[in-house]
Design a protein around this motif. Structure first.
Motif, PDB file in Angstrom:
ATOM      1  N   PRO A  59       0.659  -1.213  -0.188  1.00 11.10           N
ATOM      2  CA  PRO A  59      -0.321  -0.132  -0.012  1.00 11.10           C
ATOM      3  C   PRO A  59       0.705   1.320   0.064  1.00 11.10           C
ATOM      4  CG  PRO A  59      -0.332  -1.495   2.207  1.00 11.10           C
ATOM      5  CD  PRO A  59       0.351  -2.080   1.420  1.00 11.10           C
ATOM      6  N   ALA A  60       2.031   1.082   0.188  1.00 11.48           N
ATOM      7  CA  ALA A  60       3.123   2.674   0.780  1.00 11.48           C
ATOM      8  C   ALA A  60       3.837   2.768  -1.311  1.00 11.48           C
ATOM      9  CB  ALA A  60       3.961   2.203   1.120  1.00 11.48           C
ATOM     10  N   PHE A  61       3.326   1.774  -1.525  1.00  9.61           N
ATOM     11  CA  PHE A  61       3.530   2.032  -3.177  1.00  9.61           C
ATOM     12  C   PHE A  61       2.445   2.757  -3.919  1.00  9.61           C
ATOM     13  CE2 PHE A  61       3.424   0.048  -7.428  1.00  9.61           C
ATOM     14  CZ  PHE A  61       4.655   0.966  -8.251  1.00  9.61           C
ATOM     15  N   VAL A  62       0.998   1.451  -3.738  1.00  8.23           N
ATOM     16  CA  VAL A  62       0.147   1.833  -4.740  1.00  8.23           C
ATOM     17  C   VAL A  62      -0.798   3.089  -4.063  1.00  8.23           C
ATOM     18  CG1 VAL A  62      -1.881   0.286  -4.985  1.00  8.23           C
ATOM     19  CG2 VAL A  62      -0.022  -0.881  -4.713  1.00  8.23           C
ATOM     20  N   VAL A  63      -0.926   3.647  -3.283  1.00  3.11           N
ATOM     21  CA  VAL A  63      -1.683   4.371  -2.790  1.00  3.11           C
ATOM     22  C   VAL A  63      -0.514   5.411  -3.580  1.00  3.11           C
ATOM     23  CG1 VAL A  63      -2.525   5.749  -0.765  1.00  3.11           C
ATOM     24  CG2 VAL A  63      -2.973   3.148  -0.435  1.00  3.11           C
ATOM     25  N   PRO A  64       0.048   6.164  -3.110  1.00  3.77           N
ATOM     26  CA  PRO A  64       1.133   6.928  -3.737  1.00  3.77           C
ATOM     27  C   PRO A  64       0.795   7.364  -5.363  1.00  3.77           C
ATOM     28  CG  PRO A  64       2.229   6.487  -1.886  1.00  3.77           C
ATOM     29  CD  PRO A  64       1.410   5.607  -2.103  1.00  3.77           C
ATOM     30  N   ALA A  65       1.468   5.877  -5.538  1.00  5.98           N
ATOM     31  CA  ALA A  65       0.702   5.452  -7.539  1.00  5.98           C
ATOM     32  C   ALA A  65      -0.705   5.953  -7.751  1.00  5.98           C
ATOM     33  CB  ALA A  65       1.473   4.322  -7.426  1.00  5.98           C
ATOM     34  N   VAL A  66      -1.557   5.748  -7.234  1.00  3.93           N
ATOM     35  CA  VAL A  66      -2.785   5.994  -7.554  1.00  3.93           C
ATOM     36  C   VAL A  66      -2.839   7.465  -7.378  1.00  3.93           C
ATOM     37  CG1 VAL A  66      -5.264   5.844  -7.257  1.00  3.93           C
ATOM     38  CG2 VAL A  66      -3.779   3.873  -7.377  1.00  3.93           C
ATOM     39  N   ILE A  67      -2.456   8.247  -6.730  1.00  2.78           N
ATOM     40  CA  ILE A  67      -2.985   9.543  -6.321  1.00  2.78           C
ATOM     41  C   ILE A  67      -2.258  10.137  -7.434  1.00  2.78           C
ATOM     42  CG2 ILE A  67      -2.331  11.401  -4.682  1.00  2.78           C
ATOM     43  CD1 ILE A  67      -2.741   9.668  -2.045  1.00  2.78           C
ATOM     44  N   ILE A  68      -0.654   9.975  -7.429  1.00  5.69           N
ATOM     45  CA  ILE A  68       0.049  10.377  -9.385  1.00  5.69           C
ATOM     46  C   ILE A  68      -0.917  10.291 -10.322  1.00  5.69           C
ATOM     47  CG2 ILE A  68       2.164  10.359 -10.678  1.00  5.69           C
ATOM     48  CD1 ILE A  68       3.663   9.526  -7.977  1.00  5.69           C
ATOM     49  N   ALA A  69      -1.725   8.995  -9.671  1.00  5.64           N
ATOM     50  CA  ALA A  69      -2.052   8.839 -11.618  1.00  5.64           C
ATOM     51  C   ALA A  69      -3.551   9.851 -11.387  1.00  5.64           C
ATOM     52  CB  ALA A  69      -2.911   7.618 -11.649  1.00  5.64           C
ATOM     53  N   LEU A  70      -4.076   9.898 -10.441  1.00  8.51           N
ATOM     54  CA  LEU A  70      -5.385  11.053 -10.559  1.00  8.51           C
ATOM     55  C   LEU A  70      -4.716  12.138 -10.482  1.00  8.51           C
ATOM     56  CD1 LEU A  70      -7.251   8.882  -7.763  1.00  8.51           C
ATOM     57  CD2 LEU A  70      -7.402   8.563 -10.789  1.00  8.51           C
ATOM     58  N   GLN A  71      -4.323  12.695 -10.148  1.00 11.37           N
ATOM     59  CA  GLN A  71      -3.724  14.153  -9.890  1.00 11.37           C
ATOM     60  C   GLN A  71      -4.077  14.817 -11.465  1.00 11.37           C
ATOM     61  OE1 GLN A  71       0.691  15.565  -9.336  1.00 11.37           O
ATOM     62  NE2 GLN A  71       0.514  13.600 -11.088  1.00 11.37           N
ATOM     63  N   PRO A  72      -4.645  16.640 -10.789  1.00 12.25           N
ATOM     64  CA  PRO A  72      -4.658  17.104 -12.056  1.00 12.25           C
ATOM     65  C   PRO A  72      -3.851  16.948 -13.360  1.00 12.25           C
ATOM     66  CG  PRO A  72      -5.741  18.098  -9.715  1.00 12.25           C
ATOM     67  CD  PRO A  72      -5.261  17.011  -9.547  1.00 12.25           C
ATOM     68  N   GLY A  73      -4.599  17.527 -14.255  1.00  7.49           N
ATOM     69  CA  GLY A  73      -2.914  17.692 -15.013  1.00  7.49           C
ATOM     70  C   GLY A  73      -2.285  18.940 -15.134  1.00  7.49           C
ATOM     71  N   SER A  74      -3.274  19.838 -14.511  1.00 12.05           N
ATOM     72  CA  SER A  74      -1.567  20.603 -14.206  1.00 12.05           C
ATOM     73  C   SER A  74      -0.600  20.439 -12.726  1.00 12.05           C
ATOM     74  CB  SER A  74      -2.477  22.506 -13.113  1.00 12.05           C
ATOM     75  OG  SER A  74      -3.618  21.820 -12.234  1.00 12.05           O
TER      76      SER A  74
END
Ligand code: NDX
Length: 254
Positions: A59-74
């Motif tokens: 989870p310490a890898f997946v959760v931030p990776a998902v947050i990066i993937a879902l972040q606003p384009g800006s």
């Protein structure tokens, strides 16, 4: 301040309390896995080390990776995104390389669940804060704190991976015996892998200049520092020929 960022600060408070808890709880008694099983022998079920480390750190890898993937384009290319990528790089290594190669003893299920929750909470805290709360000036990439912090982070990661590699080579597959680690920073300290990890998160805190990153660095210092101290004591007790000049965590000092 947005509600989510307030929650981040609540989590920071919890992390700080956890650091304090780690200092108090583990000052006398170690954490209850690895070498510390020897003295505590906790009742209950165990998981194979590889499965346990893989699942608890994932989870310490997946959760931030998902947050990066879902972040606003800006936010793509922002310092917060880059820092979170560094965090993910650490946990990619810990989850997909360290965990799958470890030759550690079976891991207590109770500690597994605690670690899982810790990694989930910390992954979310660091990810959410860096992407949605932290604000960096436009020249942050050229700020000394960022450059030096990233350098220290990478240095710590190299020391940590190298030291974990030395530990792994002390055993043949299937063995669970303890031997005296030699080489690298083990020449100077018993907790060379922990020293690397602590340096890493100190560098990360400097580069991120954020409270959650600082809280995690302080937690690592308290938890791993005490663990290094307990392991040093273990080596001195078990190995009569243990190098006398070797310190617990900080070369030549402590
Ligand atoms: N996992 C970090 N506290 C932790 C697990 C335990 O990644 O509720 C923190 C992490 C968790 C902890 C985690 C958070 C706090 C928890 C705690 C449990 C309770 C606690 C949840 C999440 C809690 C409060 C109440 C305060 C909230 O057989 P073996 O396993 O000993 O074999 C070992 C082998 N080895 C040797 N082989 C031959 N000869 C020798 N002399 C040997 N010595 C060791 O090498 C292992 O296979 C391997 C490494 O062993 P060891 O003991 O040196 O390292 P270990 O502690 O297992 O850590 C492995 C790596 C290392 O690089 C370290 O830096 C990193 O993980 N790590 C570990 C713990 C925490 C952490 C990083 C961090 O805070 N950043």
């Amino acid at each position: 301040m947005q509600g989510g960022c307030q929650q981040s600060l609540v989590l920071v408070g919890s992390a700080s309390l956890a650091s304090l808890g780690a200092l108090i709880v583990y000052f006398g008694e170690p954490a209850g896995y690895g070498k510390d099983l020897e003295s505590l022998l906790p009742a209950g079920a165990y998981l194979p080390a590889r499965i346990s480390w893989f699942l608890q750190e994932l989870p310490a890898f997946v959760v931030p990776a998902v947050i990066i993937a879902l972040q606003p384009g800006s936010l793509l290319g922002s310092p917060g995104t880059l820092l979170l990528c560094l965090f993910c790089a650490h946990y990619f290594q810990r989850t997909f390389i360290y965990s799958l190669l470890t030759r550690g003893r079976p891991y207590p299920v109770e500690i597994f669940f605690k670690s899982l929750i810790f990694c989930l909470g910390n992954g979310f805290l660091q990810g959410h804060h860096l992407i949605y709360c932290a604000e960096y000036p436009s020249n942050w990439y050229t700020d000394i704190r960022f450059g030096l912090g990233v350098f220290i982070f990478i240095l710590g990661m190299v020391i940590n991976i190298h030291s974990d590699y030395i530990m792994r080579q002390l055993r043949k597959p299937g063995e669970t015996t303890y031997r005296i680690p030699q080489g690298g920073l083990f020449t100077y300290v018993s907790g060379a892998n922990y020293l690397g990890e602590i340096i890493e998160w100190m560098g990360f805190a400097l580069a991120a200049w954020s409270l959650p990153a600082l809280a995690f660095a302080v937690f690592s210092l308290c938890f791993l520092g005490l663990r290094a101290f307990h392991h040093h004591r273990f080596y001195l007790k078990v190995f009569k020929n243990y190098p006398k000049s070797r310190k617990a965590l900080i070369p030549f000092i402590f």
